[in-house]
Design a protein around this motif. Structure first.
Motif, PDB file in Angstrom:
ATOM      1  N   SER A   1       2.788   3.878  -3.584  1.00  0.00           N
ATOM      2  CA  SER A   1       2.567   5.247  -4.069  1.00  0.00           C
ATOM      3  C   SER A   1       2.553   6.178  -2.872  1.00  0.00           C
ATOM      4  N   ALA A   2       3.106   7.367  -3.064  1.00  0.00           N
ATOM      5  CA  ALA A   2       3.202   8.277  -1.922  1.00  0.00           C
ATOM      6  C   ALA A   2       3.338   9.706  -2.406  1.00  0.00           C
ATOM      7  N   GLU A   3       2.985  10.637  -1.518  1.00  0.00           N
ATOM      8  CA  GLU A   3       3.336  12.050  -1.753  1.00  0.00           C
ATOM      9  C   GLU A   3       4.810  12.192  -1.414  1.00  0.00           C
TER      10      GLU A   3
ATOM     11  N   THR B   1       2.116   8.332   2.931  1.00  0.00           N
ATOM     12  CA  THR B   1       0.997   7.581   2.357  1.00  0.00           C
ATOM     13  C   THR B   1      -0.119   7.582   3.395  1.00  0.00           C
TER      14      THR B   1
ATOM     15  N   ASP C   1      -2.192   6.761   8.780  1.00  0.00           N
ATOM     16  CA  ASP C   1      -1.332   7.569   7.921  1.00  0.00           C
ATOM     17  C   ASP C   1       0.097   7.127   8.219  1.00  0.00           C
TER      18      ASP C   1
ATOM     19  N   ARG D   1       8.093  11.567   2.649  1.00  0.00           N
ATOM     20  CA  ARG D   1       7.317  10.587   1.883  1.00  0.00           C
ATOM     21  C   ARG D   1       6.139  10.160   2.754  1.00  0.00           C
TER      22      ARG D   1
ATOM     23  N   ASP E   1       0.830  -1.217   0.000  1.00  0.00           N
ATOM     24  CA  ASP E   1       0.000   0.000   0.000  1.00  0.00           C
ATOM     25  C   ASP E   1       0.860   1.261   0.000  1.00  0.00           C
ATOM     26  N   MET E   2       2.120   1.121   0.408  1.00  0.00           N
ATOM     27  CA  MET E   2       3.013   2.286   0.475  1.00  0.00           C
ATOM     28  C   MET E   2       3.746   2.532  -0.844  1.00  0.00           C
TER      29      MET E   2
END
Ligand code: FES
Ligand SMILES: [Fe+2]
Length: 340
Positions: free
Chosen positions: A175-177, A193, A213, A191, A172-173
């Motif tokens: 993809s991240a900002e 998520t 989060d 980073r 799930d991690m």
């Protein structure tokens, strides 16, 4: 090649005593450390000037000198030979000595020219010395070039895959900002998520009852020092600023990574994890499993790279901090070469 003009961790403070010298290889240099009667640490080249016997096999005296076990040449803590058996005066025999500092329970050596040693270039360890905080310390000797360990710490995508077995990460991690800011010979990278199920280890240790989060706030200082604030908190509670109690929806740590190249193919990996909570056998096992996964990866990379050194590597978006780190190290090496 190594960046010399830096403080590097030589060992834990409690490894260096008054009874037995400690031998360590750092940046390809053989060093011997011992503790003096005033409690401070001396670090010398681990090689007798006479016939190159390792002084770490010798004896510390109560006069803060080190006696070579072969023919008895005796050195003081600044590397000057103060006694040659059968010779009235020792003359100008000398071996190299290294500037030494102790901080956060570690012994640090300046590996460049002593006249360039600057105390304010030491990596900031103040979070490890906060009153009321606890630490968990870890060490691994890894058979890999230190830059592979540097890569590992700059590349946080790996957490989503490499650390699945330990429960430190989950896909799930993936993809991240991400946000990267270069600052001199270092950078700050974030980073995050949000709103994902907790990875197994973090879920257990945080006792989160709902999605979490997940964040990494990373500070890198060249050539090879990292501090990370990482953790989980139940969604909507503030992420890194969450004030949920530890173990009741939040669990976070501040790993500090101190990387000391040993040779071109091996590295000393010191890690001190700062945390508010009291260590448990569960946290100990978890943190050890995570570091073992990292070492497992870089040692396999090293083997593959040695077997086929010329095959190019592909770059993906998450490599940004890794590439920034490599650029910073290259720049530090270039500056050193120019100013030699
Ligand atoms: S090798 Fe050290 S005294 Fe001879
Ligand atoms: Fe890792």
């Amino acid at each position: 090649m190594f960046v010399k003009n830096s403080w590097y961790v030589a060992g834990w403070s409690d490894e260096v005593g008054q009874q037995k010298p400690l031998a360590r290889i750092m940046l390809g240099e053989h060093v011997v450390l011992f503790r003096k009667t005033d409690g401070s640490v001396a670090a010398l080249e681990d090689r007798c000037a006479h016939r190159r016997m390792p002084l770490s096999l010798g004896r510390i005296t109560d006069k803060d000198t080190l006696i070579c076990p072969y023919h008895g040449l005796t050195y003081n803590s600044s590397g000057k030979c103060v006694h040659v058996p059968g010779q009235d005066a020792p003359g100008e025999i000398r071996i190299r000595s290294y500037p030494v500092e102790e901080r956060a329970g570690m012994v640090w050596l300046w590996m460049g020219p002593p006249n360039k040693a600057e105390i304010d270039k030491m990596f900031d360890c103040s979070w490890l010395e906060r009153p009321g905080w606890h630490t968990t310390r870890l060490y691994r000797h890894a058979k890999a070039n230190y830059l592979l360990l540097n890569d590992n710490l700059a590349d946080l995508l790996h957490v989503a895959y490499l650390h699945i077995p330990s429960g430190g990460g989950s896909e799930d991690m993936g993809s991240a900002e991400m946000d990267l800011k270069i600052q001199g010979d270092g950078f700050h990278f974030e980073r995050k998520t949000n709103d994902i199920p907790a990875p197994a280890g973090y879920g257990r240790l945080s006792n989160a009852q709902q999605n979490i989060d997940r964040w990494h706030l990373l500070d890198y200082q060249g050539p090879s020092f990292y501090r990370v604030h990482t953790g989980v908190a139940e969604i909507g509670s503030g992420g890194p600023d969450s004030d949920l109690p530890v173990g009741f929806g939040r669990w976070d740590i501040l790993p500090h990574h101190f990387i000391t190249p040993e040779t071109e193919d091996t590295v000393h990996y010191f890690q001190v994890v700062g945390h508010e909570w009291v260590p448990t056998s569960d946290s100990w096992t978890f943190l050890n499993n995570v570091i073992d996964e990292d070492v497992w990866a870089i040692e396999h990379q090293q083997t593959a790279l040695c077997a086929e050194p010329d095959i190019p590597m592909q770059t993906i978006p998450s490599d940004g901090p890794l590439r920034a780190m490599r650029g910073i190290v290259e720049n530090m090496l270039a500056v050193e070469t120019q100013t030699q």
